[in-house]
Design an enzyme around this catalytic site. Sequence first.
Site, PDB file in Angstrom:
ATOM      1  CB  VAL A  64     -48.983  18.554  43.336  1.00  0.00           C
ATOM      2  CG1 VAL A  64     -47.859  19.593  43.077  1.00  0.00           C
ATOM      3  CG2 VAL A  64     -50.414  19.221  42.434  1.00  0.00           C
TER       4      VAL A  64
ATOM      5  CE1 TYR B 266     -59.069  27.395  40.545  1.00  0.00           C
ATOM      6  CE2 TYR B 266     -60.515  28.887  41.570  1.00  0.00           C
ATOM      7  CZ  TYR B 266     -59.508  28.443  41.248  1.00  0.00           C
ATOM      8  OH  TYR B 266     -58.333  29.487  41.459  1.00  0.00           O
TER       9      TYR B 266
ATOM     10  CB  ALA C 122     -65.947  22.094  45.740  1.00  0.00           C
TER      11      ALA C 122
END
Length: 257
Positions: free
Chosen positions: A65, A162, A164
């Site tokens: 992604v 993580y 943030a």
Amino acid sequence: MKQLVDFSSRTVIVTGAGQGIGRCAAQLFHDLGANLALIERNAETAEELRGSFAKERTLVLVGSVTDREFVEKSVATVAGQFGGVHGLLNNAGITRTAMTDKMTADQWQQVIDVNLTGVFNCLQAVGKEMIERNKAGDANPGAIVNISSDAGRRGTIGQINYGAAKAGVLGLTMSAAREWGRYGIRVNTVSYGVVETEMTEVIRGEKFRERSLSSIPLGRFLKPEEAVNSVAFLLSEAAVHITGQHLSVNGGSHIGF
């Protein structure tokens, strides 16, 4: 009587579909009649996925992604084969654990790239496809669910990257919901607490288990096959007129307005 959670003749993209929440979501949407587009970066896992679902209703796309070109081409391929993308479960995520003062730039960037920028890449590509169909006359082009976490709402120890990223996902959801409401596109977030997946093995382990459970009023961790029911609801017609919201699915570990 009309079945509200029904994905027959609808197409759903699931990112991070190879395990955990993504895999359970893929199975649920398959059982509810959807055409599936499953994005998975691990080629071996992707091959296993191909044999797990009805071939005529399933596309498996191998890539990350974080790769904008891959994401854009994948959405175009899915829309071309199935006539449009009606749902997106933005689920792909990773962890790179370290205390804040010891976290490397690479650990920070890897998590931001996948968990925030990757979510944006998929959100943007699918949103564009939905907008085009709306402009062509489709009044109900689809819905998007982004996966966040309690870590993005109250902070976390050892995973500032993580936390943030997951806080950023909340902002992506609210902004996209405001911009795309005029096109009939709904965008919401599901924020999980502790789901029984590989990513939560440490806090469910012997050292932290009792402490973790004590913060959950319902007194247990969530199974991934249970967790995906909330996603199906938000992507379905049952959630009509719900957009820009953050649904907490955490057993009560985070309670607030």
